[in-house]
Design a protein around this motif. Structure first.
Motif, PDB file in Angstrom:
ATOM      1  N   THR A  38      40.820  44.568  55.313  1.00  0.00           N
ATOM      2  CA  THR A  38      41.155  45.462  54.202  1.00  0.00           C
ATOM      3  C   THR A  38      40.596  44.888  52.911  1.00  0.00           C
ATOM      4  N   VAL A  39      39.938  45.737  52.141  1.00  0.00           N
ATOM      5  CA  VAL A  39      39.414  45.349  50.831  1.00  0.00           C
ATOM      6  C   VAL A  39      40.083  46.251  49.800  1.00  0.00           C
ATOM      7  N   THR A  40      40.798  45.646  48.855  1.00  0.00           N
ATOM      8  CA  THR A  40      41.459  46.405  47.799  1.00  0.00           C
ATOM      9  C   THR A  40      40.570  46.413  46.562  1.00  0.00           C
ATOM     10  N   ILE A  41      40.320  47.609  46.057  1.00  0.00           N
ATOM     11  CA  ILE A  41      39.495  47.792  44.866  1.00  0.00           C
ATOM     12  C   ILE A  41      40.403  48.345  43.784  1.00  0.00           C
ATOM     13  N   GLU A  42      40.576  47.565  42.718  1.00  0.00           N
ATOM     14  CA  GLU A  42      41.425  48.002  41.612  1.00  0.00           C
ATOM     15  C   GLU A  42      40.572  48.711  40.569  1.00  0.00           C
ATOM     16  N   ALA A  43      41.092  49.845  40.094  1.00  0.00           N
ATOM     17  CA  ALA A  43      40.391  50.630  39.086  1.00  0.00           C
ATOM     18  C   ALA A  43      41.251  50.732  37.838  1.00  0.00           C
ATOM     19  N   LYS A  44      40.618  50.452  36.709  1.00  0.00           N
ATOM     20  CA  LYS A  44      41.271  50.704  35.428  1.00  0.00           C
ATOM     21  C   LYS A  44      40.261  51.438  34.571  1.00  0.00           C
ATOM     22  N   ASP A  49      37.685  46.212  39.297  1.00  0.00           N
ATOM     23  CA  ASP A  49      38.052  44.825  39.024  1.00  0.00           C
ATOM     24  C   ASP A  49      36.951  43.822  39.362  1.00  0.00           C
ATOM     25  N   LYS A  50      35.948  44.215  40.166  1.00  0.00           N
ATOM     26  CA  LYS A  50      34.825  43.315  40.481  1.00  0.00           C
ATOM     27  C   LYS A  50      33.514  44.078  40.340  1.00  0.00           C
ATOM     28  N   LYS A  51      32.467  43.374  40.030  1.00  0.00           N
ATOM     29  CA  LYS A  51      31.125  43.969  39.977  1.00  0.00           C
ATOM     30  C   LYS A  51      30.539  44.094  41.382  1.00  0.00           C
ATOM     31  N   GLU A  52      31.021  43.222  42.323  1.00  0.00           N
ATOM     32  CA  GLU A  52      30.493  43.229  43.683  1.00  0.00           C
ATOM     33  C   GLU A  52      31.604  42.920  44.676  1.00  0.00           C
ATOM     34  N   TYR A  53      31.622  43.678  45.763  1.00  0.00           N
ATOM     35  CA  TYR A  53      32.566  43.466  46.857  1.00  0.00           C
ATOM     36  C   TYR A  53      31.764  43.162  48.111  1.00  0.00           C
ATOM     37  N   LYS A  54      32.236  42.229  48.910  1.00  0.00           N
ATOM     38  CA  LYS A  54      31.571  41.899  50.172  1.00  0.00           C
ATOM     39  C   LYS A  54      32.484  42.290  51.327  1.00  0.00           C
ATOM     40  N   VAL A  68      45.197  51.067  38.588  1.00  0.00           N
ATOM     41  CA  VAL A  68      46.172  50.322  37.786  1.00  0.00           C
ATOM     42  C   VAL A  68      46.249  50.840  36.362  1.00  0.00           C
ATOM     43  N   GLU A  69      45.251  51.601  35.941  1.00  0.00           N
ATOM     44  CA  GLU A  69      45.247  52.185  34.604  1.00  0.00           C
ATOM     45  C   GLU A  69      44.414  53.460  34.665  1.00  0.00           C
ATOM     46  N   GLY A  85      43.299  58.607  43.823  1.00  0.00           N
ATOM     47  CA  GLY A  85      44.625  58.053  43.561  1.00  0.00           C
ATOM     48  C   GLY A  85      44.763  56.655  44.104  1.00  0.00           C
ATOM     49  N   ASN A  86      45.796  56.423  44.869  1.00  0.00           N
ATOM     50  CA  ASN A  86      46.033  55.120  45.490  1.00  0.00           C
ATOM     51  C   ASN A  86      45.882  55.236  47.006  1.00  0.00           C
ATOM     52  N   GLY A  87      44.797  55.858  47.434  1.00  0.00           N
ATOM     53  CA  GLY A  87      44.570  56.088  48.852  1.00  0.00           C
ATOM     54  C   GLY A  87      43.705  55.025  49.493  1.00  0.00           C
ATOM     55  N   SER A  88      43.425  55.228  50.783  1.00  0.00           N
ATOM     56  CA  SER A  88      42.549  54.312  51.509  1.00  0.00           C
ATOM     57  C   SER A  88      41.820  55.081  52.600  1.00  0.00           C
ATOM     58  N   GLU A  89      40.749  54.479  53.087  1.00  0.00           N
ATOM     59  CA  GLU A  89      39.963  55.080  54.162  1.00  0.00           C
ATOM     60  C   GLU A  89      39.300  53.959  54.945  1.00  0.00           C
TER      61      GLU A  89
END
Length: 120
Positions: A38-44, A49-54, A68-69, A85-89
């Motif tokens: 699972t990779v959590t991506i926070e959006a404000k 929250d990160k420029k790059e996700y692996k 979060v905002e 919203g606060n979903g996942s896939e």
């Protein structure tokens, strides 16, 4: 005239039920996939929250969006992924780089709300 109105109402109700059933099939199929990671991506506002996700390539990865905002969404270019919203896939990525964008118009900085996802 009353019979015609009644028939139109019945047809409208059946159409809505059929459309809801069609939409539900994808949700059940997607939720049936088991995630290896699972990779959590926070959006404000106007940034992730990160420029790059692996993420691991060729594995089922649950992308989890946490707003979060503000109100945000997440889409991955080149994949059929659109989370709001606060979903996942759960998604399986081939090796490579993908662009993540906010899919919900969130204000003046929306166009710059971009990150990179690297599957290796």
């Amino acid at each position: 005239m009353l019979k015609k109105s009644l028939w139109l109402a019945v047809i409208a109700i059946l159409s809505v039920g059929l459309l809801a059933a069609c939409g539900g099939a994808k949700d059940k199929k997607e939720s049936a996939k088991k995630a290896d990671e699972t990779v959590t991506i926070e959006a404000k506002n106007f940034e992730f929250d990160k420029k790059e996700y692996k993420v691991p390539a060729n594995k089922n990865v649950a992308l989890k969006l946490k707003s979060v905002e503000g109100n945000h969404g997440l889409m991955v270019e080149g994949k059929d992924v659109n989370i709001s919203g606060n979903g996942s896939e759960v998604v399986n990525f081939k090796p490579g780089e993908y662009t993540i964008r906010c899919s919900v118009p969130c204000g003046q900085g929306h166009a710059e709300m971009v990150s990179k996802l690297v599957a290796e």
